[in-house]
Design a protein around this motif. Structure first.
Motif, mmCIF file in Angstrom:
data_model
loop_
_atom_site.group_PDB
_atom_site.id
_atom_site.type_symbol
_atom_site.label_atom_id
_atom_site.label_comp_id
_atom_site.label_asym_id
_atom_site.label_seq_id
_atom_site.Cartn_x
_atom_site.Cartn_y
_atom_site.Cartn_z
ATOM 1 N N LYS A 131 0.938 -1.467 0.177
ATOM 2 C CA LYS A 131 0.015 0.319 0.547
ATOM 3 C C LYS A 131 1.080 1.248 -0.005
ATOM 4 O O LYS A 131 0.664 1.969 -0.448
ATOM 5 C CB LYS A 131 -1.084 -0.448 1.230
ATOM 6 C CG LYS A 131 -2.489 -0.598 1.093
ATOM 7 C CD LYS A 131 -3.144 -0.323 2.440
ATOM 8 C CE LYS A 131 -4.180 -0.507 2.099
ATOM 9 N NZ LYS A 131 -5.836 -0.626 3.139
ATOM 10 N N GLN A 132 2.056 1.270 0.957
ATOM 11 C CA GLN A 132 2.876 2.171 1.310
ATOM 12 C C GLN A 132 3.757 2.785 -0.183
ATOM 13 O O GLN A 132 3.960 3.464 -0.517
ATOM 14 C CB GLN A 132 4.070 2.578 2.175
ATOM 15 C CG GLN A 132 3.412 1.790 3.179
ATOM 16 C CD GLN A 132 4.305 1.710 5.066
ATOM 17 O OE1 GLN A 132 4.952 1.038 4.164
ATOM 18 N NE2 GLN A 132 4.006 2.487 5.677
ATOM 19 N N ALA A 133 3.746 0.998 -0.949
ATOM 20 C CA ALA A 133 4.733 1.615 -2.861
ATOM 21 C C ALA A 133 3.601 2.314 -3.576
ATOM 22 O O ALA A 133 3.788 2.735 -4.231
ATOM 23 C CB ALA A 133 5.075 0.147 -3.241
ATOM 24 N N ALA A 134 2.828 2.164 -3.384
ATOM 25 C CA ALA A 134 1.551 2.038 -4.899
ATOM 26 C C ALA A 134 1.142 3.277 -4.230
ATOM 27 O O ALA A 134 0.945 3.955 -5.156
ATOM 28 C CB ALA A 134 0.062 1.475 -4.385
ATOM 29 N N ALA A 135 1.217 3.937 -3.203
ATOM 30 C CA ALA A 135 0.993 5.222 -2.279
ATOM 31 C C ALA A 135 2.146 6.432 -3.137
ATOM 32 O O ALA A 135 1.718 6.915 -3.430
ATOM 33 C CB ALA A 135 0.894 5.685 -0.226
ATOM 34 N N GLN A 136 3.390 6.467 -2.802
ATOM 35 C CA GLN A 136 4.555 7.062 -3.334
ATOM 36 C C GLN A 136 4.352 6.706 -4.803
ATOM 37 O O GLN A 136 4.750 7.982 -5.805
ATOM 38 C CB GLN A 136 6.141 5.778 -3.373
ATOM 39 C CG GLN A 136 6.231 5.621 -1.716
ATOM 40 C CD GLN A 136 6.952 5.396 -1.070
ATOM 41 O OE1 GLN A 136 8.204 4.882 -2.353
ATOM 42 N NE2 GLN A 136 7.389 5.006 -0.055
ATOM 43 N N ILE A 137 4.098 5.736 -5.292
ATOM 44 C CA ILE A 137 4.216 5.986 -7.227
ATOM 45 C C ILE A 137 3.203 6.740 -7.368
ATOM 46 O O ILE A 137 3.519 7.063 -8.062
ATOM 47 C CB ILE A 137 3.622 4.399 -7.445
ATOM 48 C CG1 ILE A 137 5.139 3.243 -7.197
ATOM 49 C CG2 ILE A 137 3.076 4.497 -9.250
ATOM 50 C CD1 ILE A 137 4.889 2.263 -7.735
ATOM 51 N N THR A 138 1.806 6.789 -6.599
ATOM 52 C CA THR A 138 0.533 7.352 -7.504
ATOM 53 C C THR A 138 0.788 9.143 -7.065
ATOM 54 O O THR A 138 0.733 10.131 -7.208
ATOM 55 C CB THR A 138 -0.863 6.858 -6.735
ATOM 56 O OG1 THR A 138 -0.795 5.858 -6.678
ATOM 57 C CG2 THR A 138 -1.737 8.061 -6.516
ATOM 58 N N GLU A 139 1.496 8.884 -5.943
ATOM 59 C CA GLU A 139 1.834 10.311 -5.696
ATOM 60 C C GLU A 139 3.303 10.829 -6.690
ATOM 61 O O GLU A 139 3.067 11.874 -6.690
ATOM 62 C CB GLU A 139 2.675 10.381 -4.030
ATOM 63 C CG GLU A 139 3.401 11.861 -3.623
ATOM 64 C CD GLU A 139 4.026 11.515 -1.944
ATOM 65 O OE1 GLU A 139 4.451 12.815 -1.958
ATOM 66 O OE2 GLU A 139 3.042 10.950 -1.540
ATOM 67 N N SER A 140 4.524 10.409 -7.142
ATOM 68 C CA SER A 140 4.790 10.371 -7.639
ATOM 69 C C SER A 140 4.268 11.240 -9.223
ATOM 70 O O SER A 140 4.818 11.964 -10.038
ATOM 71 C CB SER A 140 6.002 9.765 -7.639
ATOM 72 O OG SER A 140 6.756 9.789 -7.123
ATOM 73 N N VAL A 141 3.474 10.179 -9.933
ATOM 74 C CA VAL A 141 3.276 10.686 -10.783
ATOM 75 C C VAL A 141 2.228 11.857 -11.067
ATOM 76 O O VAL A 141 2.120 12.391 -11.116
ATOM 77 C CB VAL A 141 2.457 9.781 -11.195
ATOM 78 C CG1 VAL A 141 1.109 9.397 -12.509
ATOM 79 C CG2 VAL A 141 2.704 8.339 -11.413
ATOM 80 N N ILE A 142 1.480 11.998 -9.703
ATOM 81 C CA ILE A 142 0.817 13.308 -9.580
ATOM 82 C C ILE A 142 1.252 14.266 -9.540
ATOM 83 O O ILE A 142 1.046 15.088 -10.375
ATOM 84 C CB ILE A 142 -0.586 13.353 -7.978
ATOM 85 C CG1 ILE A 142 -1.202 11.821 -8.066
ATOM 86 C CG2 ILE A 142 -1.441 14.382 -8.082
ATOM 87 C CD1 ILE A 142 -2.354 12.001 -9.833
ATOM 88 N N ARG A 143 2.172 14.101 -8.640
ATOM 89 C CA ARG A 143 3.229 15.896 -8.706
ATOM 90 C C ARG A 143 4.030 16.375 -10.019
ATOM 91 O O ARG A 143 4.485 17.294 -10.473
ATOM 92 C CB ARG A 143 4.497 15.106 -7.152
ATOM 93 C CG ARG A 143 4.111 14.871 -6.058
ATOM 94 C CD ARG A 143 5.342 15.176 -4.974
ATOM 95 N NE ARG A 143 4.586 16.103 -3.816
ATOM 96 C CZ ARG A 143 5.034 15.524 -2.574
ATOM 97 N NH1 ARG A 143 6.481 14.483 -2.910
ATOM 98 N NH2 ARG A 143 4.586 15.606 -2.144
ATOM 99 N N ASP A 144 4.720 14.766 -11.031
ATOM 100 C CA ASP A 144 4.725 15.438 -11.888
ATOM 101 C C ASP A 144 4.039 15.061 -13.073
ATOM 102 O O ASP A 144 4.425 13.671 -13.446
ATOM 103 C CB ASP A 144 6.383 14.134 -11.821
ATOM 104 C CG ASP A 144 7.751 15.126 -12.574
ATOM 105 O OD1 ASP A 144 7.351 15.839 -13.564
ATOM 106 O OD2 ASP A 144 8.840 14.454 -12.868
ATOM 107 N N ARG A 145 3.009 15.905 -12.819
ATOM 108 C CA ARG A 145 1.832 14.455 -14.374
ATOM 109 C C ARG A 145 2.920 15.402 -15.527
ATOM 110 O O ARG A 145 2.112 14.549 -16.862
ATOM 111 C CB ARG A 145 0.929 15.554 -14.051
ATOM 112 C CG ARG A 145 0.140 15.632 -13.010
ATOM 113 C CD ARG A 145 -1.302 15.995 -12.940
ATOM 114 N NE ARG A 145 -1.421 16.424 -12.353
ATOM 115 C CZ ARG A 145 -2.404 17.535 -11.006
ATOM 116 N NH1 ARG A 145 -2.253 18.661 -11.745
ATOM 117 N NH2 ARG A 145 -2.161 17.590 -10.116
#
Length: 150
Positions: A71-85
């Motif tokens: 869950k943490q890894a998925a959240a990190q990936i999601t956060e990275s994608v959203i931050r660097d759209r």
């Protein structure tokens, strides 16, 4: 007195810099994990192999005693994608696969609400029928029955 001041300054400096070192590696591993995931998905790989590669990389980079949960890894990936759209614009469509339980939870919640509504409707129908039966029984009192008995 000066030793106390120097110790206090050193302690405050370490206290401020330590979190920077700890969180920087986490952010970098999540960002590169997102790059791995998105590049593999964009290259035509399936979700499982892309996820495994990204998650393995994030776990390896984290190190330490505690491991990163999926869950943490998925959240990190999601956060990275959203931050660097701008760099990951092609990857937004794949993010829903990282959180499949949310869809399942929504579906289960809708199903539970539907069943609850169905139970309430049955209960209301039962009460309405009981009321009608009671009204009908009141109309046929003992006199009516005595009149037709032989």
């Amino acid at each position: 007195m000066q030793k106390f001041r120097k110790g206090k300054i050193i302690f405050l400096t370490l206290g401020l810099l330590t979190p920077l070192f700890l969180f920087t590696s986490k952010v970098n591993s999540g960002s590169f994990g997102a790059e791995i995931f998105c590049t593999m998905r964009d290259g035509g790989n399936d979700h499982e192999s892309s996820w495994d590669a990204a998650y393995t990389y994030i776990k390896k980079q984290k190190g330490g005693f505690f491991k990163v949960s999926p869950k943490q890894a998925a959240a990190q990936i999601t956060e990275s994608v959203i931050r660097d759209r701008e760099n990951f614009s092609y990857c937004v469509e794949y993010l829903d696969n990282l959180h499949p339980n949310r869809k399942l939870e929504r579906d289960m919640k809708k199903e539970a609400e539907r069943k609850e509504k169905e139970v309430q409707e049955k209960e209301e129908k039962r009460k309405r029928l009981e009321k009608e039966l009671e009204e009908t029984n009141n109309e046929f009192n003992d006199e009516t029955l005595d009149r037709y008995s032989y």
